[in-house]
Design an enzyme around this catalytic site. Structure first.
Site, PDB file in Angstrom:
ATOM      1  N   ARG A  39      -1.879  -2.008  -1.103  1.00  0.00           N
ATOM      2  CA  ARG A  39      -1.559  -0.977  -2.086  1.00  0.00           C
ATOM      3  C   ARG A  39      -2.314   0.307  -1.787  1.00  0.00           C
ATOM      4  O   ARG A  39      -3.329   0.312  -1.084  1.00  0.00           O
ATOM      5  CB  ARG A  39      -1.899  -1.439  -3.503  1.00  0.00           C
ATOM      6  CG  ARG A  39      -3.392  -1.707  -3.738  1.00  0.00           C
ATOM      7  CD  ARG A  39      -4.102  -0.580  -4.424  1.00  0.00           C
ATOM      8  NE  ARG A  39      -5.531  -0.809  -4.527  1.00  0.00           N
ATOM      9  CZ  ARG A  39      -6.412  -0.353  -3.646  1.00  0.00           C
ATOM     10  NH1 ARG A  39      -6.017   0.324  -2.588  1.00  0.00           N
ATOM     11  NH2 ARG A  39      -7.705  -0.599  -3.798  1.00  0.00           N
ATOM     12  N   GLY A  67     -10.231  -3.944   5.344  1.00  0.00           N
ATOM     13  CA  GLY A  67     -11.414  -3.172   4.967  1.00  0.00           C
ATOM     14  C   GLY A  67     -11.168  -1.674   4.960  1.00  0.00           C
ATOM     15  O   GLY A  67     -12.105  -0.896   5.039  1.00  0.00           O
ATOM     16  N   TYR A 117     -21.045  -0.335  -5.172  1.00  0.00           N
ATOM     17  CA  TYR A 117     -20.038  -0.669  -6.180  1.00  0.00           C
ATOM     18  C   TYR A 117     -20.705  -1.274  -7.418  1.00  0.00           C
ATOM     19  O   TYR A 117     -20.458  -0.843  -8.548  1.00  0.00           O
ATOM     20  CB  TYR A 117     -19.022  -1.640  -5.575  1.00  0.00           C
ATOM     21  CG  TYR A 117     -17.845  -1.979  -6.472  1.00  0.00           C
ATOM     22  CD1 TYR A 117     -16.704  -1.183  -6.454  1.00  0.00           C
ATOM     23  CD2 TYR A 117     -17.876  -3.085  -7.315  1.00  0.00           C
ATOM     24  CE1 TYR A 117     -15.621  -1.482  -7.265  1.00  0.00           C
ATOM     25  CE2 TYR A 117     -16.797  -3.391  -8.127  1.00  0.00           C
ATOM     26  CZ  TYR A 117     -15.671  -2.593  -8.096  1.00  0.00           C
ATOM     27  OH  TYR A 117     -14.606  -2.897  -8.901  1.00  0.00           O
ATOM     28  N   ASP A 136     -10.762   1.297 -13.259  1.00  0.00           N
ATOM     29  CA  ASP A 136     -10.220  -0.011 -13.686  1.00  0.00           C
ATOM     30  C   ASP A 136     -11.257  -0.876 -14.388  1.00  0.00           C
ATOM     31  O   ASP A 136     -10.950  -1.519 -15.386  1.00  0.00           O
ATOM     32  CB  ASP A 136      -9.489  -0.753 -12.554  1.00  0.00           C
ATOM     33  CG  ASP A 136     -10.358  -1.123 -11.366  1.00  0.00           C
ATOM     34  OD1 ASP A 136     -11.489  -0.591 -11.244  1.00  0.00           O
ATOM     35  OD2 ASP A 136      -9.902  -1.936 -10.544  1.00  0.00           O
ATOM     36  N   ASP A 154      -5.812  -4.071  -7.966  1.00  0.00           N
ATOM     37  CA  ASP A 154      -5.241  -4.444  -6.673  1.00  0.00           C
ATOM     38  C   ASP A 154      -4.306  -5.640  -6.795  1.00  0.00           C
ATOM     39  O   ASP A 154      -3.204  -5.647  -6.249  1.00  0.00           O
ATOM     40  CB  ASP A 154      -6.360  -4.780  -5.682  1.00  0.00           C
ATOM     41  CG  ASP A 154      -7.320  -3.630  -5.476  1.00  0.00           C
ATOM     42  OD1 ASP A 154      -7.088  -2.548  -6.057  1.00  0.00           O
ATOM     43  OD2 ASP A 154      -8.309  -3.817  -4.739  1.00  0.00           O
ATOM     44  N   GLU A 203      -9.356   6.417  -9.904  1.00  0.00           N
ATOM     45  CA  GLU A 203     -10.288   5.683  -9.040  1.00  0.00           C
ATOM     46  C   GLU A 203     -11.571   5.361  -9.794  1.00  0.00           C
ATOM     47  O   GLU A 203     -12.136   6.215 -10.467  1.00  0.00           O
ATOM     48  CB  GLU A 203     -10.590   6.532  -7.806  1.00  0.00           C
ATOM     49  CG  GLU A 203     -10.804   5.700  -6.571  1.00  0.00           C
ATOM     50  CD  GLU A 203      -9.526   4.991  -6.136  1.00  0.00           C
ATOM     51  OE1 GLU A 203      -9.447   3.765  -6.358  1.00  0.00           O
ATOM     52  OE2 GLU A 203      -8.624   5.652  -5.601  1.00  0.00           O
ATOM     53  N   HIS A 204     -11.997   4.103  -9.651  1.00  0.00           N
ATOM     54  CA  HIS A 204     -13.194   3.609 -10.347  1.00  0.00           C
ATOM     55  C   HIS A 204     -13.014   3.698 -11.866  1.00  0.00           C
ATOM     56  O   HIS A 204     -13.982   3.868 -12.604  1.00  0.00           O
ATOM     57  CB  HIS A 204     -14.456   4.359  -9.895  1.00  0.00           C
ATOM     58  CG  HIS A 204     -14.876   3.985  -8.496  1.00  0.00           C
ATOM     59  ND1 HIS A 204     -15.550   2.827  -8.217  1.00  0.00           N
ATOM     60  CD2 HIS A 204     -14.697   4.603  -7.307  1.00  0.00           C
ATOM     61  CE1 HIS A 204     -15.786   2.749  -6.909  1.00  0.00           C
ATOM     62  NE2 HIS A 204     -15.264   3.808  -6.346  1.00  0.00           N
TER      63      HIS A 204
HETATM   64  P1  ADP Z   1      -9.798  -4.092   1.646  1.00  0.00           P
HETATM   65  O1  ADP Z   1      -9.375  -4.970   0.543  1.00  0.00           O
HETATM   66  O2  ADP Z   1      -9.908  -2.667   1.247  1.00  0.00           O
HETATM   67  O3  ADP Z   1      -8.970  -4.230   2.881  1.00  0.00           O
HETATM   68  P2  ADP Z   1     -12.110  -5.776   1.503  1.00  0.00           P
HETATM   69  O4  ADP Z   1     -13.458  -5.671   2.082  1.00  0.00           O
HETATM   70  O5  ADP Z   1     -11.973  -5.918   0.038  1.00  0.00           O
HETATM   71  O6  ADP Z   1     -11.285  -4.519   2.044  1.00  0.00           O
HETATM   72  O7  ADP Z   1     -11.357  -7.003   2.140  1.00  0.00           O
HETATM   73  C1  ADP Z   1     -11.323  -7.165   3.532  1.00  0.00           C
HETATM   74  C2  ADP Z   1     -11.683  -8.611   3.881  1.00  0.00           C
HETATM   75  O8  ADP Z   1     -10.622  -9.484   3.443  1.00  0.00           O
HETATM   76  C3  ADP Z   1     -11.786  -8.855   5.373  1.00  0.00           C
HETATM   77  O9  ADP Z   1     -13.065  -8.550   5.837  1.00  0.00           O
HETATM   78  C4  ADP Z   1     -11.477 -10.339   5.463  1.00  0.00           C
HETATM   79  O10 ADP Z   1     -12.604 -11.108   5.092  1.00  0.00           O
HETATM   80  C5  ADP Z   1     -10.439 -10.534   4.374  1.00  0.00           C
HETATM   81  N1  ADP Z   1      -9.065 -10.431   4.902  1.00  0.00           N
HETATM   82  C6  ADP Z   1      -8.091  -9.642   4.434  1.00  0.00           C
HETATM   83  N2  ADP Z   1      -6.952  -9.812   5.137  1.00  0.00           N
HETATM   84  C7  ADP Z   1      -7.199 -10.740   6.071  1.00  0.00           C
HETATM   85  C8  ADP Z   1      -6.436 -11.343   7.121  1.00  0.00           C
HETATM   86  N3  ADP Z   1      -5.182 -11.006   7.338  1.00  0.00           N
HETATM   87  N4  ADP Z   1      -7.057 -12.258   7.895  1.00  0.00           N
HETATM   88  C9  ADP Z   1      -8.338 -12.592   7.690  1.00  0.00           C
HETATM   89  N5  ADP Z   1      -9.091 -12.070   6.727  1.00  0.00           N
HETATM   90  C10 ADP Z   1      -8.561 -11.144   5.929  1.00  0.00           C
HETATM   91 MG    MG Z   2     -10.476  -5.339  -1.230  1.00  0.00          MG
END
Ligand code: ADP
Ligand code: MG
Length: 388
Positions: free
Chosen positions: A29, A125, A225, A38, A175, A35-36
């Site tokens: 999404r 991420g 956060y 929720d 999210d 932002e911030h």
């Molecule tokens: P965002 O949600 O903004 O992408 P986050 O830090 O909240 O960032 O989430 C990212 C984490 O979610 C990754 O570091 C991993 O641990 C997990 N993740 C998300 N998608 C996958 C995927 N397709 N395969 C493996 N891990 C995933």
């Molecule tokens: Mg996330």
């Protein structure tokens, strides 16, 4: 999505042999504004994007075991279904999925072992919520496997709980809600207090949503956060309200001396951002683009100066966007997601998209030495079962 699914099916065959029996997908999404807010009972206005996390699965030979693999991470996890499920350890990618399995089991649903493969084209991420996409894709897969469909709100809350309890991230509800409930060509105006949602059509054919990934991630997100959440609670307490949703800029000014300067600024961001979100929804409904653009820039400034969650790279993107200006087809731009890197979101005139992309790419490279990645997305539909 087709390509992402085909890739998942090929990878599934490679690592497990055979075809998946179930396939589910959930989108990432982007948050247009809000932002911030929720976790302050406020409003947010995200949309699901045309980027998906796909999960393909088949029954396991051993009915007591779940195996989880991802094309994005080599670590394979095997989960025994007999005992109570626990977090796998800090930072382990499969926590997001295991937390969702635990939520399903807590509903009393019976689950037999399966082999699953995750593949995603949501950047990990990058502030586009690959984490919620993974949770919601897993929940949708489990709906297909068990034949038990959850009420959308409950499904989103189950996924949020997985992120809290298994990934250790005390996120809000935005999210997961939008990954579950997103609809084509609609923004989702979500009241995080009542959890009521309202669709806001984004159907103007002359307007596009451009997402700009700074391709940087400053590793502050988790601790900062939690610190922001605490400061918001402190401000609400000082003002004698349940949450900052119940405060106004006037009551904040009246209570200013009751809190530290930094807490005051955090609260000023949240309270003004909630107002901006409501105004932006009205602006989108009426195609009042100049006003929406101003709100997006104001949101960015507030996040940078009062909430202090931006970074040099996000500021560079927004400065370049301001330079392009409405004459160049730029309506507005701001950082999106938690901050400290990740993505910016812009509303742009469709006719100018290519030109704008070139200008941002060149300007960003010049200012930071880093290549940005960019894509446009229409508001997309939420999670779906693709094979059951
Ligand atoms: P965002 O949600 O903004 O992408 P986050 O830090 O909240 O960032 O989430 C990212 C984490 O979610 C990754 O570091 C991993 O641990 C997990 N993740 C998300 N998608 C996958 C995927 N397709 N395969 C493996 N891990 C995933
Ligand atoms: Mg996330």
């Amino acid at each position: 999505m087709k390509e992402t699914v085909e890739h998942a099916v090929r990878e599934f065959a490679k690592v497990y042999g055979g075809e998946p029996q179930w396939i589910a997908a959930a989108p990432g999404r982007v948050n247009l504004i809000g932002e911030h807010t929720d976790y302050n009972d406020g409003f947010v206005m995200p949309m699901a994007i045309e980027r998906y996390t796909v999960i393909a699965a088949a029954p396991a030979r051993d009915a007591g075991r779940i195996t989880l693999r991802s094309t994005a991470n080599h670590e394979v996890f095997t989960i025994e279904l007999g005992a109570a499920l626990k977090p796998l350890g800090k930072g382990k990618w499969a926590n997001y999925a295991v937390g969702v399995v635990a939520g399903f089991l807590a509903y009393g649903l019976r689950l037999e072992g399966f082999d699953a493969l995750v593949h995603s084209n949501v950047p990990l991420g990058g502030g586009l919520s690959s984490s919620a996409a993974l949770e919601v894709a897993t929940a949708t897969l489990l709906e297909a496997i068990t034949g038990h469909t959850l009420v959308p709100v409950d499904k989103a809350l189950l996924c949020q709980k997985a992120e809290h309890e298994f990934a250790g991230m005390p996120c809000g509800i935005m999210d997961q809600f939008v990954s579950v409930m997103g609809q084509e060509d609609q923004l989702l105006l979500l009241d995080c207090r009542t959890r009521k949602t309202e669709l806001v059509p984004l159907t103007d054919p002359a307007v596009e949503v451009l997402i700009i990934n700074t391709n940087v991630k400053h590793e502050l997100t988790g601790s900062e956060y939690s610190a922001r959440r605490k400061q918001c609670e402190t401000a609400a307490k000082a003002l004698g309200v349940v949450s900052l949703r119940d405060a106004t800029l006037e009551t904040l000014e009246q209570g200013r001396t009751k809190m530290e300067e930094v807490v005051y600024r955090r609260a000023r961001h949240v309270i003004s951002e909630i107002q901006r979100t409501i105004l932006a929804a009205e602006g989108v409904r009426t195609s009042g683009w100049p006003a929406v653009g101003r709100l997006m820039y104001a949101s960015h400034d507030s996040l940078r100066d009062d909430y202090e969650v931006s970074c040099a790279e996000l500021d560079a993107v927004v400065a370049i966007a301001r330079g392009i200006g409405s004459d160049g087809g730029m309506i507005g731009c701001r950082m999106t997601g938690g901050g400290f890197g990740g993505c910016a979101v812009a509303l742009v005139k469709k006719a100018a998209v290519d030109d704008i992309k070139k200008k941002i790419a060149a300007g960003y490279k010049k200012r930071t030495g880093i290549e940005a990645t960019m894509f446009v997305s229409r508001p997309a539909a939420g999670a779906t079962v693709l094979k059951a």
